[in-house]
Design a protein around this motif. Structure first.
Motif, mmCIF file in Angstrom:
data_model
loop_
_atom_site.group_PDB
_atom_site.id
_atom_site.type_symbol
_atom_site.label_atom_id
_atom_site.label_comp_id
_atom_site.label_asym_id
_atom_site.label_seq_id
_atom_site.Cartn_x
_atom_site.Cartn_y
_atom_site.Cartn_z
ATOM 1 N N LEU A 35 0.837 -1.203 0.000
ATOM 2 C CA LEU A 35 0.000 0.000 0.000
ATOM 3 C C LEU A 35 0.873 1.255 0.000
ATOM 4 O O LEU A 35 0.516 2.272 -0.614
ATOM 5 C CB LEU A 35 -0.921 0.001 1.220
ATOM 6 C CG LEU A 35 -1.954 1.131 1.306
ATOM 7 C CD1 LEU A 35 -2.887 1.095 0.103
ATOM 8 C CD2 LEU A 35 -2.746 1.042 2.606
ATOM 9 N N ALA A 36 2.026 1.189 0.651
ATOM 10 C CA ALA A 36 2.961 2.322 0.639
ATOM 11 C C ALA A 36 3.490 2.563 -0.765
ATOM 12 O O ALA A 36 3.672 3.724 -1.175
ATOM 13 C CB ALA A 36 4.115 2.055 1.605
ATOM 14 N N PHE A 37 3.728 1.491 -1.540
ATOM 15 C CA PHE A 37 4.158 1.670 -2.931
ATOM 16 C C PHE A 37 3.065 2.356 -3.753
ATOM 17 O O PHE A 37 3.344 3.218 -4.592
ATOM 18 C CB PHE A 37 4.502 0.322 -3.561
ATOM 19 C CG PHE A 37 5.645 -0.396 -2.898
ATOM 20 C CD1 PHE A 37 6.601 0.292 -2.174
ATOM 21 C CD2 PHE A 37 5.767 -1.782 -2.988
ATOM 22 C CE1 PHE A 37 7.657 -0.368 -1.549
ATOM 23 C CE2 PHE A 37 6.813 -2.445 -2.386
ATOM 24 C CZ PHE A 37 7.759 -1.740 -1.660
ATOM 25 N N TRP A 79 9.714 3.849 3.304
ATOM 26 C CA TRP A 79 9.068 3.139 4.418
ATOM 27 C C TRP A 79 8.661 1.740 3.981
ATOM 28 O O TRP A 79 8.874 0.765 4.705
ATOM 29 C CB TRP A 79 7.861 3.933 4.901
ATOM 30 C CG TRP A 79 7.193 3.321 6.097
ATOM 31 C CD1 TRP A 79 7.522 3.503 7.405
ATOM 32 C CD2 TRP A 79 6.090 2.399 6.072
ATOM 33 N NE1 TRP A 79 6.689 2.760 8.197
ATOM 34 C CE2 TRP A 79 5.804 2.072 7.421
ATOM 35 C CE3 TRP A 79 5.331 1.826 5.057
ATOM 36 C CZ2 TRP A 79 4.775 1.202 7.770
ATOM 37 C CZ3 TRP A 79 4.310 0.954 5.408
ATOM 38 C CH2 TRP A 79 4.038 0.649 6.737
ATOM 39 N N GLY A 80 8.055 1.621 2.790
ATOM 40 C CA GLY A 80 7.617 0.321 2.310
ATOM 41 C C GLY A 80 8.770 -0.648 2.128
ATOM 42 O O GLY A 80 8.678 -1.824 2.496
ATOM 43 N N GLN A 87 12.936 -3.821 8.764
ATOM 44 C CA GLN A 87 13.776 -2.782 9.337
ATOM 45 C C GLN A 87 12.928 -1.551 9.682
ATOM 46 O O GLN A 87 11.769 -1.458 9.309
ATOM 47 C CB GLN A 87 14.883 -2.395 8.354
ATOM 48 C CG GLN A 87 15.734 -3.551 7.886
ATOM 49 C CD GLN A 87 16.546 -4.174 8.986
ATOM 50 O OE1 GLN A 87 17.017 -3.474 9.877
ATOM 51 N NE2 GLN A 87 16.714 -5.485 8.945
ATOM 52 N N LYS A 88 13.557 -0.621 10.375
ATOM 53 C CA LYS A 88 12.878 0.625 10.745
ATOM 54 C C LYS A 88 13.393 1.750 9.869
ATOM 55 O O LYS A 88 14.600 2.021 9.824
ATOM 56 C CB LYS A 88 13.122 0.945 12.219
ATOM 57 C CG LYS A 88 12.352 2.176 12.698
ATOM 58 C CD LYS A 88 12.587 2.428 14.171
ATOM 59 C CE LYS A 88 11.816 3.667 14.635
ATOM 60 N NZ LYS A 88 12.041 3.931 16.081
#
Length: 403
Positions: A35-37, A79-80, A87-88
Motif C-alpha cells: 500500500l505504501a508503494f 518506508w515500504g 527494518q525501521k
C-alpha cells in the motif's frame, strides 16, 4: 507540443501503477508495504499533474507544495522497502531534510534564484534515492528484482544530481530559446518516465515474488505447529543429508512423539489437543538452531534433523526439549493440561539415506515408549552418559518392531 505530451506521460504512468499496487495490496492486505508503494506513485501522479497544470498559477506556495508531495511519495516508498525487510525506516530524519529543503525553496523563490530552487529540489530527491539504493544493497540482493531496483534507484539518484547541471548547460547542448528548452524538457520527461516505469516493474516483481514465496511457505509449513509438513521436511532433510556427506559433518535425527495424546483429546477436547501441538511446535522452533530442520510427520509425531551434531549431542538436545515440554502448561479454561513426550535418536552413517536413518530413530522412539515414555532412547552407543533419563541405547543392528 512533443515536450508537453511527454510531460503528461509521467502522471499517466504513475496513476496506472498506483491502481496496480493498490490491487496487489487488496489481494493480500497483510502486506502493508505494498500500500505504501501505491501511495508513492499516487503522490508522484498528483505532484507532477499539479506541477503541470496548477503550480504556474499559484506561485511560491505551489512550488513548496509540489516538493512536499514528491518527498511524501519518496518517503512512502522508503518506508515500504524497509518494512518489507523488517527494518525501521529513518522517516523522521529524511522528513526533516524535506522540510529544510522546502525552507530553501521558499527563500530561493522569493529571491528569484531559479537555479538554486532546482538544485535544492533535485539534490534532496537524489539523496533519498541514493539512500534507498544503499539500504537495499545491505538488506537484500538475493532476488533479481532487488538487484535491478538498486540499479534503477542509483540511476535516478545520478539523474537527480546531474539534472541541474544539464539545465545550466542547455544553451550549449541544445541551443538557446524555446526550442532548446523544449528539447531539454522532453529529455527530462522521457528519462523520468522510463526510470519510473522500470522502478515500478521492479517493485511489482518483488511483490509478486514475495507472494509466491508466502504461498510456498504456507504449502510447506503446518499452520498449527509452525514447522514443516511431512513432504517438505523429508525433501529438505534429504538435501541436508547429502550436503552433510559432502562436508563430512555429523547429522542426527530426532523423532519425538507426544505421549498419550489421544487421551488429551478425549479428556479435554480437540482444542486442548491443538494447543498442545502448537506449544510443542513453538518449543521446537525456540530450542533448535538455524541450520536444524523441524517437521511434523504425523498427528503428534515430530522430527528434527540436527545439523553438525553427533549422537551424544542430539541426546542432550532431546533431553533439554523433553524437560522443557514436561514442565510446560497448556491451559484450557480451568484445566492445567500437561503432557510429556518420548524421543528416539540416531546418527546418520556414511552414505545412509533418510529412510534408513528414520527407521533407526523411529525404532529407538518405540523403545522409549515401551520403557515407560517421557524419556530419550538412542540407536547406537553414546560417548558419555548424558543424563539418567537417556535410559536406553542399542547397537546399530538392533531394530525393534512397533507395538
Amino acid at each position: 507540443m512533443h515536450a508537453m505530451i511527454l510531460t503528461f506521460v509521467i502522471p499517466a504512468v504513475a496513476l496506472i501503477f498506483t491502481v496496480a499496487f493498490f490491487g496487489l495490496w487488496w489481494n493480500n492486505r497483510k502486506c502493508i508495504h505494498v500500500l505504501a508503494f501505491s501511495a508513492c506513485f499516487a503522490s508522484i501522479a498528483i505532484g507532477v499533474a499539479f506541477n503541470i497544470w496548477i503550480s504556474a498559477n499559484v506561485g511560491l506556495p505551489g512550488i513548496v507544495f509540489y516538493h512536499l508531495l514528491s518527498m511524501a511519495g519518496l518517503l512512502a516508498m522508503m518506508w515500504g522497502l524497509t518494512v518489507r525487510h523488517g527494518q525501521k525506516a529513518p522517516i523522521g530524519a529524511y522528513g526533516a531534510t524535506a522540510l529544510f529543503t522546502c525552507a530553501i525553496l521558499w527563500i530561493a523563490s522569493a529571491a528569484g534564484e531559479v537555479s538554486a530552487m532546482k538544485m535544492a529540489q533535485n539534490t534532496n530527491s537524489a539523496l533519498i534515492m541514493a539512500m534507498m539504493a544503499t539500504n537495499l544493497w545491505h538488506y537484500s540482493k538475493d532476488h533479481w528484482a532487488d538487484r535491478a531496483l538498486i540499479w534503477v534507484l542509483s540511476t535516478l539518484a545520478l539523474f537527480g544530481f546531474v539534472r541541474p547541471l544539464l539545465t545550466e548547460l542547455s544553451d550549449v547542448l541544445f541551443g538557446g530559446g524555446e526550442a532548446g528548452a523544449a528539447t531539454l524538457t522532453s529529455i527530462h520527461a522521457l528519462v523520468l518516465a522510463v526510470l519510473l516505469t522500470l522502478m515500478a516493474l521492479c517493485l511489482a516483481a518483488m511483490v509478486i515474488s514475495d507472494n509466491m514465496d508466502q504461498q510456498r511457505h504456507e504449502a510447506a509449513f503446518d499452520p498449527l505447529s509452525g514447522v514443516r509438513m511431512r513432504g517438505a521436511f523429508e525433501s529438505d532433510a534429504k538435501a541436508l543429508l547429502q550436503y552433510a556427506r559432502e562436508e563430512g559433518l555429523p547429522v542426527s535425527l530426532i523423532v519425538a512423539d507426544i505421549d498419550h495424546f489421544k487421551a488429551v483429546n478425549d479428556a479435554f477436547g480437540h482444542v486442548a489437543g491443538d494447543r498442545v501441538i502448537a506449544g510443542f511446535g513453538k518449543m521446537l522452533g525456540q530450542m533448535t538452531r538455524g541450520r536444524d530442520i523441524t517437521g511434523r510427520v504425523g498427528g503428534e509425531e515430530f522430527c528434527i534433523l540436527v545439523w553438525n551434531c553427533n549422537l551424544t549431542q542430539a541426546a542432550k538436545m532431546s533431553e533439554r526439549i523433553r524437560r522443557a515440554f514436561a514442565a510446560s502448561s497448556h491451559c484450557k479454561e480451568n484445566h492445567d493440561v500437561r503432557c510429556t513426550a518420548s524421543f528416539g535418536i540416531a546418527e546418520a552413517e556414511r552414505d545412509e539415506g533418510y529412510s534408513a536413518l528414520f527407521e533407526r530413530a523411529d525404532a529407538a522412539l518405540y523403545r522409549a515408549k515401551r520403557a515407560g515414555r517421557n524419556r530419550v532412547a538412542a540407536d547406537g552407543e553414546l560417548e558419555t552418559d548424558t543424563s539418567e533419563t537417556v535410559v536406553d541405547f542399542a547397537p546399530r543392528a538392533s531394530l525393534v518392531q512397533r507395538g
